[in-house]
Motif scaffolding. Sequence first.
Motif, mmCIF file in Angstrom:
data_model
loop_
_atom_site.group_PDB
_atom_site.id
_atom_site.type_symbol
_atom_site.label_atom_id
_atom_site.label_comp_id
_atom_site.label_asym_id
_atom_site.label_seq_id
_atom_site.Cartn_x
_atom_site.Cartn_y
_atom_site.Cartn_z
ATOM 1 N N UNK A 294 3.089 0.348 25.185
ATOM 2 C CA UNK A 294 2.597 -0.224 26.440
ATOM 3 C C UNK A 294 3.174 -1.612 26.709
ATOM 4 N N UNK A 295 3.568 -2.327 25.638
ATOM 5 C CA UNK A 295 4.006 -3.715 25.781
ATOM 6 C C UNK A 295 5.507 -3.892 25.611
ATOM 7 N N UNK A 296 6.246 -2.786 25.474
ATOM 8 C CA UNK A 296 7.706 -2.878 25.435
ATOM 9 C C UNK A 296 8.319 -2.899 24.060
ATOM 10 N N UNK A 297 7.519 -2.718 23.003
ATOM 11 C CA UNK A 297 8.046 -2.745 21.650
ATOM 12 C C UNK A 297 8.373 -1.359 21.130
ATOM 13 N N UNK A 298 8.722 -1.307 19.845
ATOM 14 C CA UNK A 298 9.070 -0.045 19.217
ATOM 15 C C UNK A 298 7.983 0.375 18.242
ATOM 16 N N UNK A 299 8.203 1.468 17.527
ATOM 17 C CA UNK A 299 7.197 2.012 16.615
ATOM 18 C C UNK A 299 6.855 0.988 15.539
ATOM 19 N N UNK A 300 5.561 0.804 15.274
ATOM 20 C CA UNK A 300 5.079 -0.137 14.261
ATOM 21 C C UNK A 300 4.812 0.609 12.961
ATOM 22 N N UNK A 301 5.120 -0.040 11.842
ATOM 23 C CA UNK A 301 4.903 0.576 10.528
ATOM 24 C C UNK A 301 4.256 -0.445 9.597
ATOM 25 N N UNK A 302 3.578 0.078 8.595
ATOM 26 C CA UNK A 302 2.986 -0.787 7.586
ATOM 27 C C UNK A 302 4.091 -1.453 6.776
ATOM 28 N N UNK A 303 3.911 -2.733 6.502
ATOM 29 C CA UNK A 303 4.947 -3.522 5.846
ATOM 30 C C UNK A 303 4.850 -3.410 4.328
ATOM 31 N N UNK A 304 6.015 -3.403 3.682
ATOM 32 C CA UNK A 304 6.047 -3.381 2.222
ATOM 33 C C UNK A 304 6.116 -4.790 1.625
ATOM 34 N N UNK A 305 6.468 -5.800 2.437
ATOM 35 C CA UNK A 305 6.658 -7.139 1.892
ATOM 36 C C UNK A 305 5.423 -7.650 1.152
ATOM 37 N N UNK A 306 4.261 -7.489 1.796
ATOM 38 C CA UNK A 306 3.078 -8.123 1.229
ATOM 39 C C UNK A 306 2.604 -7.444 -0.047
ATOM 40 N N UNK A 307 2.998 -6.168 -0.269
ATOM 41 C CA UNK A 307 2.630 -5.519 -1.524
ATOM 42 C C UNK A 307 3.284 -6.249 -2.692
ATOM 43 N N UNK A 308 4.537 -6.651 -2.492
ATOM 44 C CA UNK A 308 5.204 -7.426 -3.531
ATOM 45 C C UNK A 308 4.532 -8.763 -3.761
ATOM 46 N N UNK A 309 4.052 -9.394 -2.687
ATOM 47 C CA UNK A 309 3.355 -10.673 -2.845
ATOM 48 C C UNK A 309 2.044 -10.482 -3.592
ATOM 49 N N UNK A 310 1.302 -9.412 -3.260
ATOM 50 C CA UNK A 310 0.054 -9.120 -3.973
ATOM 51 C C UNK A 310 0.319 -8.953 -5.462
ATOM 52 N N UNK A 311 1.368 -8.212 -5.801
ATOM 53 C CA UNK A 311 1.696 -7.982 -7.201
ATOM 54 C C UNK A 311 2.177 -9.262 -7.872
ATOM 55 N N UNK A 312 2.947 -10.054 -7.152
ATOM 56 C CA UNK A 312 3.534 -11.258 -7.725
ATOM 57 C C UNK A 312 2.492 -12.345 -7.964
ATOM 58 N N UNK A 313 1.566 -12.512 -7.019
ATOM 59 C CA UNK A 313 0.610 -13.613 -7.092
ATOM 60 C C UNK A 313 -0.705 -13.229 -7.753
ATOM 61 N N UNK A 314 -1.048 -11.935 -7.744
ATOM 62 C CA UNK A 314 -2.326 -11.503 -8.303
ATOM 63 C C UNK A 314 -3.501 -11.694 -7.369
ATOM 64 N N UNK A 315 -3.266 -12.187 -6.136
ATOM 65 C CA UNK A 315 -4.331 -12.350 -5.153
ATOM 66 C C UNK A 315 -4.432 -11.051 -4.366
ATOM 67 N N UNK A 316 -5.554 -10.342 -4.518
ATOM 68 C CA UNK A 316 -5.644 -8.975 -4.007
ATOM 69 C C UNK A 316 -6.647 -8.826 -2.867
ATOM 70 N N UNK A 317 -7.105 -9.916 -2.319
ATOM 71 C CA UNK A 317 -8.132 -9.867 -1.279
ATOM 72 C C UNK A 317 -7.551 -9.432 0.059
ATOM 73 N N UNK A 318 -8.222 -8.468 0.699
ATOM 74 C CA UNK A 318 -7.796 -8.049 2.041
ATOM 75 C C UNK A 318 -8.156 -9.096 3.092
#
Length: 442
Positions: A294-318
């Motif tokens: 509706x706003x002119x963008x393309x298909x959105x997908x869940x990002x993998x970047x933050x999974x690496x940050x969660x694993x790297x930092x140990x901070x797992x709070x949503x």
Amino acid sequence: MAPSDTTPPGTAPPGTAAVSPSDERLPLPRLLPLAAQHVLAMIASPVSTVFLLANGLRLPPGRTAALLSATLVLCGAGALLQSFGVLRIGARLPFMMLPGGAAAALFLQIAREHGAATASGAVLLAAALLLAVLPLYGRIVRFFPPLVMGTTVLVIGINMVGVAAPMALGGSGLALVTVAATTLGFLLLRGVWRQLSVLLGIAVGTAAAALTGTAFRTVPGGTVLALPRLFPYGVPHFDLLAALPLMVFALASLAEATGQTVLNSEAVGRTPDPARDVPRTARADAVASLGAGLLGGTVMVTSAENIGIVQLTGVRSRFVTAAAGVLLVLGGLLAPGTRLLAALPAPVVGGAALVVYAVIAAMGIALLHRADLGDRTSSAVVALTLLAGLLPLLAPRLYAPLPGWAHTLLGSGVPAAALTATVLSAACGRLGAGRRTAAGAA
């Protein structure tokens, strides 16, 4: 007494009720920098995607700024959906969301051949198809064992390293400075500072860019408030044949969503339940994609970047990714925030991304340890899956002669790897069951 720095994140102090690591609520002074770290780790993707679309569609500066605003708002709204989960939309996991890179290329292809309004219609059709097939997901989830998930996640990490590597080039070694600062922060620091190692690496890289006189990127727009535009290319036009590439992409993204959901569940200490959580993850992707159409963008997908940050930092709070979502929404609506985020030098963001994606690849290897790789059949499945996943990265022209739908499916590493691993694993499982049955009868 406050818990020490050695207390694992999400672990309750003695005498208090246990709290799930993903439900841990952090104080605001700690929450905001952790949320900013997630934003900075993924901001390059939506910004570069918007510039790609704007250049391909030859949008004027004002419409480019409106598209950037819409994309950041959608990324933030998607993070909030995934983090909180509303009406079974969102997995209640620390996820971020961004526009798919391959989806952006397909969007441009459709726009060039059929017009931008048809491309927006294709996004809406792809999102609707994804919503339609999700009720059937429980019947096919058995085709995604650890062998499939581990190989798919490994290919995700390797492919994304390939995507981030060109971004890291140039800048007089700024990417290497960022990688080195992030690594040293993780190795030498403790407690909260260690958890902020990616953010510190970006800060050091940005400071180095300023000291060396590296040009920061510029984003058009001079207003204070940036508002997305509804139907920026006119009323969407629906053409099933033209939309086929994006619809195939949406179906293929389901396998990627499965791997990421299993991986994120394990990263936060939750027992993976793909039949329950993956439809919720994909449903949030589809809802955000409807907004993008509706706003002119393309298909959105869940990002993998933050999974690496969660694993790297140990901070797992949503709640950290939820706060990151709020920052993205505010950054998208406030033009100065948009320009500030987008101005970060590409080599700095690329260097941080290299670290994060390398961690994701390592997590894929960890998942593969659960499969019996001593078995020749399993080893062959892994080898052929890696071949299918890496060929588009190493030899991108290999699939050029194929029809459009086949090029869409096989010419992108992650969907090709997921499809190969799923088909081969299912076929080998059936053959193995047949041999065991025959041996038992004998």
